[in-house]
Design a protein around this motif. Structure first.
Motif, mmCIF file in Angstrom:
data_model
loop_
_atom_site.group_PDB
_atom_site.id
_atom_site.type_symbol
_atom_site.label_atom_id
_atom_site.label_comp_id
_atom_site.label_asym_id
_atom_site.label_seq_id
_atom_site.Cartn_x
_atom_site.Cartn_y
_atom_site.Cartn_z
ATOM 1 N N TRP A 113 -6.169 2.148 4.828
ATOM 2 C CA TRP A 113 -5.580 0.640 5.625
ATOM 3 C C TRP A 113 -6.868 0.009 5.991
ATOM 4 O O TRP A 113 -6.807 -1.161 6.718
ATOM 5 C CB TRP A 113 -4.836 1.040 6.800
ATOM 6 C CG TRP A 113 -3.427 1.818 6.641
ATOM 7 C CD1 TRP A 113 -3.756 3.254 7.223
ATOM 8 C CD2 TRP A 113 -2.486 2.010 5.832
ATOM 9 N NE1 TRP A 113 -2.756 4.058 6.307
ATOM 10 C CE2 TRP A 113 -1.851 3.026 5.658
ATOM 11 C CE3 TRP A 113 -2.008 0.614 5.154
ATOM 12 C CZ2 TRP A 113 -0.480 3.299 5.290
ATOM 13 C CZ3 TRP A 113 -0.768 0.820 4.653
ATOM 14 C CH2 TRP A 113 -0.035 1.996 4.707
ATOM 15 N N THR A 114 -8.218 0.542 5.737
ATOM 16 C CA THR A 114 -9.131 -0.332 6.122
ATOM 17 C C THR A 114 -9.353 -1.901 5.513
ATOM 18 O O THR A 114 -10.016 -2.780 6.194
ATOM 19 C CB THR A 114 -10.357 0.216 5.458
ATOM 20 O OG1 THR A 114 -10.333 0.806 4.165
ATOM 21 C CG2 THR A 114 -10.906 1.622 6.309
ATOM 22 N N VAL A 152 -7.838 0.291 -8.387
ATOM 23 C CA VAL A 152 -8.120 1.501 -8.987
ATOM 24 C C VAL A 152 -6.916 2.240 -8.851
ATOM 25 O O VAL A 152 -6.550 2.890 -9.968
ATOM 26 C CB VAL A 152 -9.573 2.107 -8.580
ATOM 27 C CG1 VAL A 152 -9.458 3.650 -9.103
ATOM 28 C CG2 VAL A 152 -10.651 1.230 -8.975
ATOM 29 N N PRO A 153 -6.470 2.435 -7.753
ATOM 30 C CA PRO A 153 -5.112 3.573 -7.620
ATOM 31 C C PRO A 153 -4.185 3.122 -8.789
ATOM 32 O O PRO A 153 -3.325 4.094 -9.349
ATOM 33 C CB PRO A 153 -4.944 3.312 -6.239
ATOM 34 C CG PRO A 153 -6.094 2.953 -5.587
ATOM 35 C CD PRO A 153 -6.861 2.198 -6.502
ATOM 36 N N ILE A 154 -3.710 1.726 -8.842
ATOM 37 C CA ILE A 154 -2.812 1.374 -9.883
ATOM 38 C C ILE A 154 -3.252 1.753 -11.062
ATOM 39 O O ILE A 154 -2.161 2.243 -11.811
ATOM 40 C CB ILE A 154 -2.626 -0.188 -9.565
ATOM 41 C CG1 ILE A 154 -2.118 -0.474 -8.301
ATOM 42 C CG2 ILE A 154 -1.512 -0.858 -10.698
ATOM 43 C CD1 ILE A 154 -1.705 -1.801 -8.127
ATOM 44 N N ILE A 155 -4.552 1.619 -11.551
ATOM 45 C CA ILE A 155 -4.766 1.754 -12.757
ATOM 46 C C ILE A 155 -4.702 3.453 -13.033
ATOM 47 O O ILE A 155 -4.028 3.947 -14.118
ATOM 48 C CB ILE A 155 -6.227 1.370 -13.046
ATOM 49 C CG1 ILE A 155 -6.152 0.032 -13.174
ATOM 50 C CG2 ILE A 155 -6.796 1.840 -14.520
ATOM 51 C CD1 ILE A 155 -7.734 -0.573 -13.050
ATOM 52 N N PHE A 198 5.335 7.117 6.972
ATOM 53 C CA PHE A 198 5.473 7.733 5.718
ATOM 54 C C PHE A 198 3.677 8.103 5.612
ATOM 55 O O PHE A 198 3.698 9.335 4.906
ATOM 56 C CB PHE A 198 5.835 6.367 4.732
ATOM 57 C CG PHE A 198 5.634 6.637 3.031
ATOM 58 C CD1 PHE A 198 6.403 7.666 2.885
ATOM 59 C CD2 PHE A 198 4.635 6.142 2.524
ATOM 60 C CE1 PHE A 198 6.395 7.933 1.324
ATOM 61 C CE2 PHE A 198 4.776 6.593 1.196
ATOM 62 C CZ PHE A 198 5.583 7.270 0.424
ATOM 63 N N TRP A 199 3.034 7.268 5.546
ATOM 64 C CA TRP A 199 1.508 7.858 5.422
ATOM 65 C C TRP A 199 0.948 9.040 6.018
ATOM 66 O O TRP A 199 0.720 9.763 5.367
ATOM 67 C CB TRP A 199 0.522 6.783 5.282
ATOM 68 C CG TRP A 199 -0.708 7.208 4.902
ATOM 69 C CD1 TRP A 199 -1.774 7.039 5.737
ATOM 70 C CD2 TRP A 199 -1.267 7.442 3.748
ATOM 71 N NE1 TRP A 199 -3.028 7.474 4.872
ATOM 72 C CE2 TRP A 199 -2.512 7.683 3.671
ATOM 73 C CE3 TRP A 199 -0.472 7.193 2.465
ATOM 74 C CZ2 TRP A 199 -3.245 8.086 2.351
ATOM 75 C CZ3 TRP A 199 -1.361 7.681 1.005
ATOM 76 C CH2 TRP A 199 -2.565 8.237 0.892
ATOM 77 N N PRO A 200 1.274 9.157 7.530
ATOM 78 C CA PRO A 200 1.036 10.453 8.105
ATOM 79 C C PRO A 200 1.371 11.503 7.371
ATOM 80 O O PRO A 200 0.901 12.722 7.341
ATOM 81 C CB PRO A 200 1.135 10.169 9.369
ATOM 82 C CG PRO A 200 1.079 8.726 9.672
ATOM 83 C CD PRO A 200 1.628 8.077 8.234
ATOM 84 N N VAL A 258 0.771 -1.216 -0.094
ATOM 85 C CA VAL A 258 -0.106 0.057 0.124
ATOM 86 C C VAL A 258 0.842 1.321 0.019
ATOM 87 O O VAL A 258 0.676 2.266 -0.611
ATOM 88 C CB VAL A 258 -0.883 0.029 1.086
ATOM 89 C CG1 VAL A 258 -2.056 1.185 1.185
ATOM 90 C CG2 VAL A 258 -1.855 -1.267 1.280
ATOM 91 N N HIS A 259 1.929 1.344 0.592
ATOM 92 C CA HIS A 259 2.746 2.384 0.717
ATOM 93 C C HIS A 259 3.350 2.834 -0.717
ATOM 94 O O HIS A 259 3.517 4.170 -1.014
ATOM 95 C CB HIS A 259 4.223 2.119 1.330
ATOM 96 C CG HIS A 259 3.986 2.285 3.013
ATOM 97 N ND1 HIS A 259 4.505 1.512 3.922
ATOM 98 C CD2 HIS A 259 3.271 3.145 3.721
ATOM 99 C CE1 HIS A 259 4.230 1.909 5.055
ATOM 100 N NE2 HIS A 259 3.506 2.921 4.943
ATOM 101 N N ALA A 260 3.369 2.019 -1.585
ATOM 102 C CA ALA A 260 3.932 2.127 -2.927
ATOM 103 C C ALA A 260 2.727 2.751 -3.735
ATOM 104 O O ALA A 260 3.197 3.595 -4.759
ATOM 105 C CB ALA A 260 4.188 0.789 -3.705
ATOM 106 N N ILE A 261 1.483 2.658 -3.383
ATOM 107 C CA ILE A 261 0.537 3.443 -4.200
ATOM 108 C C ILE A 261 -0.015 4.573 -3.552
ATOM 109 O O ILE A 261 -0.990 5.149 -3.716
ATOM 110 C CB ILE A 261 -0.533 2.430 -4.665
ATOM 111 C CG1 ILE A 261 -1.024 1.938 -3.384
ATOM 112 C CG2 ILE A 261 -0.307 1.484 -5.816
ATOM 113 C CD1 ILE A 261 -2.434 0.874 -3.783
#
Lengths: 320, 322
Positions: free
Chosen positions: A190-191, B41-44, A254-256, A163-166
């Motif tokens: 993160w849900t 969706v975010p990847i797209i 990172f995210w915050p 998730v961090h990557a996107i």
């Protein structure tokens, strides 16, 4: 025992390097600025009374103070009244370095608020993850329906995505929705824990079907089975997942850092620490290390108390 | 609710597929929706935006084709990004895996006394990395830091025979974080410091599943030295664990960010020597609002990580028989 001595030597050397920054962090949080500068005082510092320069600067006696205090120092000239007042202020502003560091940590920035935010964010993330993942895991392991394999294939595919990557597209989405600088922004990405679904599914596969059939015979709905039958049996797996989830999100920076900009009320503990670093000059090392100690302590203490569980929980995250 | 008439049961039995299907889809629906919205969706979106010059707040955008990707492979900043990222990954992964394995073997051979080391080595995994990065920053402080103070103690001893110490004593020890020759290595060191305890624990889990009989069998076959036993029994048995540990270490290494941002909030180290991909995404995509280029880095990043994970799965499926 004796032939193992070289192993201990190697491991102790490693332990010294591993512990060095912890030692320094805690030690600096006890010491006065002078001791930090000169590298004196051992682990605890000498704990001599020190004067807080900012406190003195803030309460510098001005004309009005001198006028007000004239009665107390009858017959003295202004300069000596001022000197007396200054001495009083300095006495008021002096304290033990450890008290200075930790009180600054809590008063200079709303550290309590940051800690509370950390708790709110990590707990809500975990609860939502469970509410979403548990039913899905149950359906994927125990219900037969068309398309199930496709859904599970999708879960496996999503395990590939960190998730961090996107973060960037997620940030754009949240910004478009006007959600940046809200609790939602901290929690929403993160849900969904694909890893949680995967983990719970593997666990549910081992639960005997008879148990579920019995519950159906009792007239329980599928949803009721999830919460009243599967949840209690899954407690050990959930606990491991909870540890993984809480550790990851308490420590996340990172995210915050991305979605909370400027709004101090939403700062999580690592963000609060960073802000401290931003405006701290050299003399603020002590309070900063006190802040660092405060945010690191809860998880470390919990870890020391329940090591086996923690190691299991974190190790599971390896699969992510 | 405990008493259910026979009629009800038979109705439920009559169409089990239908009701299970409805319940099944109902239960996976929330997860499926979130998976689509938050992960797919975010990847797209990132994929599409990587071909544009989009900025947040601008009404429109232009298609720029592969220009963003072209920049990634031609501009020197991004060359530095790749160099820093791969330096970090190539350094941190083998060393943290090697140290993790070494520590696991030592700790395992010590039995219960070894647990104390396990606890200690695992502490950095638990600690907030940002806090520890700041602690390290003070450790490495050129004048008041513990590291340089310790190094200064060597002045006047036989250590000065070594060029590094002779130089340090004469002209002062390195600035560490301010020196482009050292910066990325310091970050690597902290990465190893933080991560090897995690690898150690994974290897320990792998070691406990190696059967004792295998060692006896190996000994019977003439594997007398510890090294022989390791080579013939332990190492092959740890195969799947190793594949797994290497992959996670790689993925984690690709994602390094906290230390870089803590040390150099403005721009990724002296002379961009520690400008790793995650920091690049943050700086370009979010701070500078250059979403096109940020998305292109994101896509490349995902490509690396997915590629690694797929290799791992392939290796595990090929080599491991449970």
């Amino acid at each position: 025992m004796t032939r193992d001595w070289w192993k201990h030597m190697v491991l102790i050397l490693g332990a010294v390097i591993v512990l060095a920054p912890f030692y320094m962090m805690v030690s600096y949080s006890f010491k006065s600025p002078g001791e930090i500068d000169r590298g004196e005082g051992g682990f605890f510092g000498r704990q001599e009374m020190m004067i807080d320069p900012r406190c003195v600067a803030l309460r510098q006696p001005d004309r009005a103070d001198i006028e007000a205090a004239r009665a107390r120092f009858a017959g003295q000239d202004d300069a000596s009244v001022q000197a007396h007042l200054l001495a009083e202020t300095e006495a008021d502003c002096s304290m033990r370095p450890v008290v200075f560091n930790y009180s600054k940590a809590f008063t200079e920035a709303p550290l309590i608020r940051y800690l509370l935010n950390g708790v709110i964010v990590t707990v809500s993330i975990f609860l939502i993850q469970i509410v979403v993942a548990l039913p899905a895991a149950y359906a994927l392991s125990k219900l037969k329906f068309w398309g199930r394999d496709a859904v599970f294939g999708l879960v496996l595919f999503c395990l590939l995505i960190p998730v961090h990557a996107i973060a960037l597209p997620l940030y754009i989405g949240l910004a478009k929705l006007g959600l940046t600088n809200t609790y939602a922004a901290l929690v929403v990405p993160w849900t969904i824990s694909v890893f949680g679904i995967f983990l719970m599914r593997q666990f549910f596969m081992t639960v005997p079907d008879d148990l579920i059939d019995a519950a159906r015979m009792d007239g329980m709905s599928e949803l009721a089975i999830v919460w009243r039958v599967m949840l209690p049996t899954a407690i050990p797996a959930l606990l491991a997942f909870a540890i993984f989830s809480v550790v990851a999100h308490w420590n996340d920076y990172f995210w915050p850092r991305i979605v909370v900009t400027g709004n101090r009320d939403l700062f999580t503990p690592p963000l609060g620490l960073r802000e401290f670093k931003g405006d701290g000059d050299g003399s603020f090392f002590g309070p900063m290390m006190a802040t660092a100690t405060v945010i690191v302590t809860p998880l470390i203490v919990a870890f020391l108390l329940a090591q086996r569980r923690f190691i299991e929980g974190i190790t599971l995250s390896g699969m992510k | 609710m405990t008493v259910v008439g026979p009629g009800v049961t038979s109705v439920a039995k009559a169409k089990p597929d239908n009701s299970q299907a409805r319940a099944g889809w109902g239960l996976v629906a929330p997860a499926l929706t979130l998976m689509a919205l938050i992960l797919l969706v975010p990847i797209i979106v990132a994929g599409v935006l990587s071909f544009t010059n989009y900025s947040l707040g601008n009404p429109g955008f232009d298609w720029v084709g592969v220009q963003n990707y072209e920049r990634l492979f031609t501009r020197s900043t991004y060359q530095k990004m790749f160099v820093a990222t791969f330096t970090y990954v190539i350094t941190v992964v083998p060393i943290s895996v090697g140290l993790g394995l070494g520590a696991a073997l030592l700790v395992h051979s010590l039995g219960r006394i070894g647990d104390i080391y396990k606890t200690i080595y695992f502490l950095p995994v638990m600690a907030t990395l940002l806090a520890m990065a700041i602690a390290w920053e003070f450790m490495l402080h050129p004048t008041i830091g513990m590291v340089n103070r310790t190094l200064e103690l060597t002045c006047g001893t036989w250590f000065e025979a070594l060029p590094f110490f002779a130089n340090g004593c004469a002209e002062g020890f390195p600035l560490w974080l301010g020196d482009r020759d050292y910066a990325i290595w310091v970050v690597c060191f902290i990465g190893i410091w933080q991560g090897f305890g995690f690898n150690m624990v994974l290897f320990l889990a792998g070691l406990t599943s190696v059967h004792r009989e295998l060692y006896h069998a190996a000994e019977m076959d003439g594997a007398r030295s510890a090294w022989e036993r390791f080579r013939l029994v332990t190492w092959p048995a740890l195969g799947p664990t190793t594949v797994f540990v290497v992959t996670i270490s790689c993925i984690r290494a690709f994602q390094v960010f906290d230390t870089i941002e803590a040390f150099w909030p403005q721009g990724g180290g002296p002379n961009k020597s520690a400008y790793v991909m995650m920091f690049a995404i943050f700086e370009k995509g979010i701070q500078q609002n250059l979403i096109g280029i940020g998305s292109a880095i994101t896509m490349l990043f995902l490509l690396f990580v997915m590629f690694l994970t797929l290799i791992q799965r392939w290796l595990v499926e090929r080599k491991v028989h449970y």
